[in-house]
Design a protein around this motif. Structure first.
Motif, mmCIF file in Angstrom:
data_model
loop_
_atom_site.group_PDB
_atom_site.id
_atom_site.type_symbol
_atom_site.label_atom_id
_atom_site.label_comp_id
_atom_site.label_asym_id
_atom_site.label_seq_id
_atom_site.Cartn_x
_atom_site.Cartn_y
_atom_site.Cartn_z
ATOM 1 N N UNK A 150 0.889 -1.085 -0.045
ATOM 2 C CA UNK A 150 -0.067 0.165 0.080
ATOM 3 C C UNK A 150 0.740 1.275 0.067
ATOM 4 N N UNK A 151 2.336 1.260 0.217
ATOM 5 C CA UNK A 151 3.165 2.188 0.225
ATOM 6 C C UNK A 151 3.582 2.843 -1.194
ATOM 7 N N UNK A 152 3.067 3.572 -1.644
ATOM 8 C CA UNK A 152 3.433 4.323 -2.798
ATOM 9 C C UNK A 152 2.926 5.619 -3.125
ATOM 10 N N UNK A 153 3.567 6.114 -4.092
ATOM 11 C CA UNK A 153 3.019 7.407 -4.683
ATOM 12 C C UNK A 153 3.286 7.093 -6.214
ATOM 13 N N UNK A 154 2.953 8.205 -6.801
ATOM 14 C CA UNK A 154 3.224 8.185 -8.476
ATOM 15 C C UNK A 154 4.865 8.121 -8.683
ATOM 16 N N UNK A 155 5.744 8.771 -7.950
ATOM 17 C CA UNK A 155 7.087 8.811 -8.106
ATOM 18 C C UNK A 155 7.747 7.527 -7.986
ATOM 19 N N UNK A 156 6.996 6.686 -6.929
ATOM 20 C CA UNK A 156 7.535 5.270 -6.546
ATOM 21 C C UNK A 156 7.301 4.200 -7.874
ATOM 22 N N UNK A 157 5.779 4.627 -8.156
ATOM 23 C CA UNK A 157 5.233 3.584 -9.438
ATOM 24 C C UNK A 157 6.125 3.827 -10.744
ATOM 25 N N UNK A 158 6.358 5.220 -10.885
ATOM 26 C CA UNK A 158 7.144 5.479 -12.212
ATOM 27 C C UNK A 158 8.787 4.821 -11.974
ATOM 28 N N UNK A 159 9.122 4.942 -11.032
ATOM 29 C CA UNK A 159 10.429 4.275 -10.932
ATOM 30 C C UNK A 159 10.418 2.727 -11.145
ATOM 31 N N UNK A 160 9.620 2.178 -10.482
ATOM 32 C CA UNK A 160 9.319 0.832 -10.620
ATOM 33 C C UNK A 160 9.041 0.489 -12.297
ATOM 34 N N UNK A 161 8.390 1.349 -12.920
ATOM 35 C CA UNK A 161 8.092 1.165 -14.339
ATOM 36 C C UNK A 161 9.323 1.518 -15.126
ATOM 37 N N UNK A 162 10.315 2.315 -14.565
ATOM 38 C CA UNK A 162 11.699 2.461 -15.107
ATOM 39 C C UNK A 162 12.529 1.038 -15.218
ATOM 40 N N UNK A 163 12.304 0.448 -14.097
ATOM 41 C CA UNK A 163 13.325 -0.911 -13.786
ATOM 42 C C UNK A 163 12.622 -1.853 -14.728
ATOM 43 N N UNK A 164 11.086 -1.823 -14.788
ATOM 44 C CA UNK A 164 10.381 -2.733 -15.528
ATOM 45 C C UNK A 164 10.687 -2.682 -16.964
ATOM 46 N N UNK A 165 10.545 -1.491 -17.601
ATOM 47 C CA UNK A 165 10.844 -1.227 -18.889
ATOM 48 C C UNK A 165 12.209 -1.629 -19.209
ATOM 49 N N UNK A 166 13.497 -1.269 -18.390
ATOM 50 C CA UNK A 166 14.631 -1.592 -18.888
ATOM 51 C C UNK A 166 14.936 -3.380 -19.038
ATOM 52 N N UNK A 184 -3.478 -3.132 -5.399
ATOM 53 C CA UNK A 184 -4.285 -2.518 -4.267
ATOM 54 C C UNK A 184 -3.615 -1.185 -3.846
ATOM 55 N N UNK A 185 -4.481 -0.054 -3.226
ATOM 56 C CA UNK A 185 -4.190 0.774 -2.811
ATOM 57 C C UNK A 185 -4.239 2.287 -3.437
ATOM 58 N N UNK A 186 -4.859 2.229 -4.671
ATOM 59 C CA UNK A 186 -4.645 3.332 -5.415
ATOM 60 C C UNK A 186 -5.794 4.280 -5.390
ATOM 61 N N UNK A 187 -7.147 3.767 -4.510
ATOM 62 C CA UNK A 187 -8.288 4.639 -4.518
ATOM 63 C C UNK A 187 -8.730 5.029 -3.109
ATOM 64 N N UNK A 188 -9.830 5.598 -3.102
ATOM 65 C CA UNK A 188 -10.507 5.911 -1.832
ATOM 66 C C UNK A 188 -10.172 7.496 -1.312
ATOM 67 N N UNK A 245 -7.212 7.921 -5.599
ATOM 68 C CA UNK A 245 -6.726 8.619 -4.338
ATOM 69 C C UNK A 245 -6.044 9.938 -4.768
ATOM 70 N N UNK A 246 -6.349 11.019 -4.404
ATOM 71 C CA UNK A 246 -5.632 12.455 -4.899
ATOM 72 C C UNK A 246 -4.473 12.674 -4.093
ATOM 73 N N UNK A 247 -4.206 12.485 -3.070
ATOM 74 C CA UNK A 247 -3.007 12.373 -2.370
ATOM 75 C C UNK A 247 -1.997 11.606 -2.954
ATOM 76 N N UNK A 268 -3.717 11.507 -10.915
ATOM 77 C CA UNK A 268 -4.595 10.560 -11.730
ATOM 78 C C UNK A 268 -3.967 9.193 -12.318
ATOM 79 N N UNK A 269 -4.867 8.226 -12.785
ATOM 80 C CA UNK A 269 -4.289 7.013 -13.431
ATOM 81 C C UNK A 269 -3.963 7.282 -14.737
ATOM 82 N N UNK A 270 -4.503 8.387 -15.379
ATOM 83 C CA UNK A 270 -4.003 8.636 -16.713
ATOM 84 C C UNK A 270 -2.491 9.066 -16.705
ATOM 85 N N UNK A 271 -2.242 9.802 -15.669
ATOM 86 C CA UNK A 271 -0.679 9.957 -15.735
ATOM 87 C C UNK A 271 0.181 8.758 -15.856
ATOM 88 N N UNK A 272 -0.453 7.636 -14.952
ATOM 89 C CA UNK A 272 0.709 6.614 -14.901
ATOM 90 C C UNK A 272 0.376 5.669 -16.266
#
Length: 727
Positions: free
Chosen positions: A321-337, A347-351, A369-371, A376-380
């Protein structure tokens, strides 16, 4: 006394049929299997054969039938275990079904059969349906029940299938477990009495027992020898599969929806349809039965079963549950590589009023979840696409936390016990009432809104994390409460059908606390299932071994995760984790930045390798070679392409082996006349585990002599690619 009664019943059936023989057989057939019914002169319908194909049935109509009725009903005195029990408006509980007619047609590879039965005294009807798939040697069976009586009829048993067998002995293989320990294999002899495989949990019903079986006739089941019947019920709800052996050494299997707490009332003209029982017969052991089911599923019972499955990185074990957009993007960077093709946000992106920062709040409130994700999801989604990946998302739309806006606004949608009884929580959540069409619309809308607002989302992970314990529906009236279990399962299927029709290109995964929805009903509407929350590769050897007895590897998501493993704390090499996960739909579930540089390099090479061999894993035939349950501490499987020109051999050591004790494996399914180049792949270091790496070997040698593989230590593995060399 019981023996005398059984003999009298047997003689009654014997003389009834002998004295009423009628030269009419109904032959349900595939290329290698026959299921044959016999209509007696008095119009009773009996099963007379299920097994190896009978090309010429001449004389069969004159033989005594050793099985019970084709669809035994309560009240006719001929069977202990019954497929049907009905209570009519006048209180009559007896039903006596007689043959009226049947139709058979062939559409290409599929023979369809419908057999019409009617009660002797009442306007009460049962139709038996069969689809026989010629090339795959699989038969689907299901039933419809309806009536034209003046008042309602209540059904208290309503099986899909009632198949009989005759052998000296019976050995039942079935599959059981619990959360993070699914699909354990056990084989046991059937003795006189009734053995049942069942669940009464209502939701995620395959987590503890799977609605599948293999029944070996006369001797214990072998992988490549002996008679085996494999069956599985296509149903997401409660089920019951019962095997009764009598003192005449007859065995009858009756399987379908579990009638527990499920009396079902049908009105005049209304039809009750049972789920499909999937059956195949093999006279070449268990593995042939598995191949039949895998081939059938890929072609007829799995969404896009002819399309390769992409490699996924799921965020759950990497972020929880412990993430924000920057952490997810960092994971995407590694995944793409590393070459991952889809990034899935778990889980954990809503409410917002009740943010989903833990499992205690927010479930049901499907606003971003705006915080956590202010853009939003579109950015991800766009970030994933920028990295040449697709994006996926997790949902659990059947469930709700008490601490949620949904629970506050729609308490009537929640499954609950009557009379103000306390609501029992599981994982801090409750269940929405999918017997209610309004709730079905809501659940559909949850996913529909996400995909409408983000039309390039390519993957939906559908989860479900509790059973039915608060039995009670505010939608169903007081006389229909026992409809809930059946109506919930049908309501879920209705939602999945609607989503499949509207989003035909979106990949759906069936997850339910891990392996809670490993069944042919879920597979019909989804592309894959999550076999277990336990990602420890050692445990996965056993889980995947059991799962693949019925369900094809293309549909089984298998992920590489961090070491030590989060569930078992076992330490394993990255190679071993990849070698196990490559046995299904390969994925990852970790934070890429947690890997060392050399591990990233290895992962990148392993993913590139899998892309080149996945067609063999996902579309080839799987052969089980060495069981992890055997005492020698090895496991081995191989895959063979349909044209037999390519193959993979995967060998695992999960115990310590003495100085000269090594794995010896004979492959299966190859072309004995072909010459194959055998090369070890996914290696660490330059030394192969065989002394003839990259050499040419005949199919005969590989299958009849076998391969000596130098695996000594626990949790070691080797993978070999075979390619036919043409002249």
């Amino acid at each position: 006394m019981n023996n005398i009664k059984s003999i009298l019943v047997f003689l009654m059936v014997f003389f009834l049929i002998e004295g009423n023989l009628f030269a009419q057989l109904i032959h349900v057939q595939t290329n290698q299997n026959s299921l044959i019914f016999q209509v007696a002169k008095n119009k009773k319908l009996f099963q007379t054969h299920y097994g190896l194909k009978i090309q010429n049935t001449q004389g069969l109509q004159n033989m005594a039938v050793v099985y019970n009725e084709a669809y035994p009903s309560f009240g006719n005195g001929q069977s202990d275990e019954v497929a049907l029990m009905a209570t009519h408006a006048d209180g009559t509980m007896a039903t006596d079904l007689f043959y009226t007619s049947h139709e058979q047609k062939v559409y290409g590879n599929v023979q369809t059969t419908v057999i019409h039965l009617k009660d002797e005294k009442k306007a009460f009807f049962v139709d038996l349906y069969f689809n026989a798939y010629a090339n795959e040697n699989v038969i689907e069976e299901w039933t419809t029940v309806f009536h034209e009586e003046n008042k309602d009829v209540t059904l208290s048993q309503f099986a899909s299938s009632a198949i009989g067998f005759k052998a000296a002995d019976y050995y039942l293989s079935h599959f059981f477990g619990s959360h993070s320990n699914e699909m354990n294999f056990v084989e046991e002899p059937l003795t006189n009495g009734v053995k049942t495989i069942e669940t009464k949990r209502g939701v995620r019903t395959t987590e503890y027992e799977n609605p599948s079986f293999m029944l070996a006739l006369n001797s214990r089941a072998q992988e490549d020898d002996g008679e085996v019947i494999a069956g599985a019920l296509a149903w997401t709800g409660n089920y019951r599969i019962a095997f009764q052996v009598d003192d005449q050494a007859r065995c009858q299997m009756i399987g379908g929806i579990n009638p527990f707490a499920s009396n079902y009332t049908i009105k005049p003209g209304e039809k009750f349809e049972t789920p499909r029982m999937i059956l195949t017969y093999s006279d070449e052991g268990k593995n042939k039965a598995s191949i039949n089911l895998h081939r059938w599923a890929r072609k007829y019972n799995l969404r896009d079963g002819d399309q390769p499955r992409p490699i996924v990185l799921n965020s759950w074990e990497g972020a929880y549950f412990d993430f924000d957009a920057d952490r997810l993007k960092s994971m995407m960077d590694g995944a793409a590589e590393m070459g991952v093709e889809i990034f899935v946000l778990d889980d954990g992106w809503f409410g917002n009023k009740y943010p989903r920062n833990n499992p205690r709040a927010g479930l049901g409130d499907w606003q971003v979840n705006k915080k956590k994700l202010p853009k939003g999801i579109d950015d991800l989604v766009k970030y994933a696409e920028k990295k040449k990946m697709k994006f996926g998302i997790w949902v659990e739309p059947e469930m709700v936390n008490p601490k949620s806006e949904l629970a506050e606004n729609h308490p009537d949608w929640i499954v609950k016990r009557k009379n103000d009884r306390a609501m029992l929580l599981e994982r801090n959540q409750l269940l929405l009432d999918l017997s209610n069409p309004e709730v079905q619309n809501f659940v559909f809308k949850v996913v529909d809104d996400i995909l409408t607002e983000n039309p390039t989302i390519a993957y939906v992970k559908w989860d479900a994390n509790r059973h039915v314990q608060n039995f009670g529906s505010e939608y169903l009236n007081e006389n229909q409460q026992s409809h809930f279990f059946v109506d919930y399962a049908n309501g879920l299927e209705n939602v999945l059908i609607r989503l499949k029709e509207k989003y035909p290109s979106t990949i759906f995964q069936a997850c339910a606390s891990g392996g809670g929805r490993i069944d042919f009903s879920s597979m019909r509407h989804t592309h894959e299932f999550w076999a277990s929350d336990n990602t420890d590769p050692y445990q996965r050897l056993f889980i995947q071994w059991g799962t693949n007895h019925f369900y094809p590897p293309i549909a089984m998501a298998a992920h590489v995760t961090k070491s030590p493993n989060h569930q078992t704390h076992r330490t394993t090499s990255l190679k071993f984790r990849f070698d196990v996960a490559m046995g299904g739909r390969l994925g990852m579930e970790l934070r890429p930045e947690d890997l060392e540089e050399e591990e990233v390099t290895f992962a990148k090479e392993a993913i590139a390798l899998y892309k080149n061999i996945r067609h063999i894993v996902q579309f080839g035939d799987l052969y089980r070679l060495l069981s992890p349950y055997d005492i020698d501490g090895y496991a081995a499987i191989n895959y063979v392409s349909s044209n037999k020109e390519e193959a993979l051999l995967m060998v695992y050591s999960h115990e310590h082996h003495r100085r000269y004790e090594r794995n010896f494996t004979k492959m299966k399914g190859l072309n004995p006349n072909a010459i194959y180049r055998v090369k070890e792949i996914n290696m660490v270091g330059g030394k192969s585990k065989i002394n003839f790496d990259d050499q040419l070997v005949s199919g005969e040698v590989l299958m009849n002599r076998g391969i000596w593989v130098d695996l000594r230590r626990p949790l070691e593995s080797a993978v070999f690619q075979l390619t036919e060399i043409k002249d």
